[in-house]
Design an enzyme around this catalytic site. Sequence first.
Site, short mmCIF file in Angstrom:
data_model
loop_
_atom_site.label_atom_id
_atom_site.label_comp_id
_atom_site.label_asym_id
_atom_site.label_seq_id
_atom_site.Cartn_x
_atom_site.Cartn_y
_atom_site.Cartn_z
N HIS A 55 9.55 1.78 -44.43
CA HIS A 55 10.00 2.82 -45.36
C HIS A 55 11.53 2.82 -45.38
O HIS A 55 12.17 2.50 -44.37
CB HIS A 55 9.50 4.18 -44.92
CG HIS A 55 8.04 4.39 -45.09
ND1 HIS A 55 7.49 5.65 -45.23
CD2 HIS A 55 7.00 3.52 -45.15
CE1 HIS A 55 6.18 5.55 -45.37
NE2 HIS A 55 5.86 4.26 -45.32
N GLU A 57 13.64 5.20 -45.12
CA GLU A 57 14.24 6.03 -44.08
C GLU A 57 14.29 5.31 -42.74
O GLU A 57 15.31 5.32 -42.05
CB GLU A 57 13.45 7.34 -43.90
CG GLU A 57 13.35 8.19 -45.13
CD GLU A 57 12.05 7.95 -45.91
OE1 GLU A 57 11.71 6.79 -46.20
OE2 GLU A 57 11.39 8.95 -46.24
N CYS A 85 7.82 11.36 -45.10
CA CYS A 85 6.45 11.51 -44.63
C CYS A 85 6.48 11.83 -43.13
O CYS A 85 7.54 11.92 -42.51
CB CYS A 85 5.66 10.23 -44.88
SG CYS A 85 6.21 8.82 -43.88
N CYS A 88 8.26 9.07 -41.01
CA CYS A 88 9.71 9.10 -41.16
C CYS A 88 10.30 10.36 -40.53
O CYS A 88 11.37 10.32 -39.94
CB CYS A 88 10.09 8.98 -42.63
SG CYS A 88 9.64 7.37 -43.30
#
Length: 153
Positions: A55, A57, A85, A88
Amino acid sequence: MISPLDEAMMREALAEARIALEEGEIPVGAVVTLGGAIVARAHNERERSADPTAHAEVLALRRAAQAIGSRRLSEATLYVTLEPCAMCGGAIVASRLGRLVFGAWDPARGCAGSLYRLTEDPAFDWTCPAEGGVLAEECAALLARPVFSGGEG
């Protein structure tokens, strides 16, 4: 209140999200700043890398830690185009991030205010204040676009 710096850094994160879209990824982008300067940037790379944890992040936090030579990012700010999410959010807490700023809310998976406030849960030994909705309409509009499919349109 959105500061000029917050808006400028979210625009940088949006630029990363556009790169993700061009690469056939879900268009999420992130930048990490320290003292107002960008120390790391990333966008989703899950499809390209076949890595479910890639991801924006997580990648940005990893790159920031490498850039400053420390896993502790307590003086840094993460700007990301979509509310983080749970995974993260956990990475944000683990990195001891100083501040989180995100664009679009994610009512289905968001863990910085929509479903849960993981980054601000006092049960953890570190909390990170989160501010959402910065350039939310622009961030959401990019997410609503169909993902580029490598030459099919």
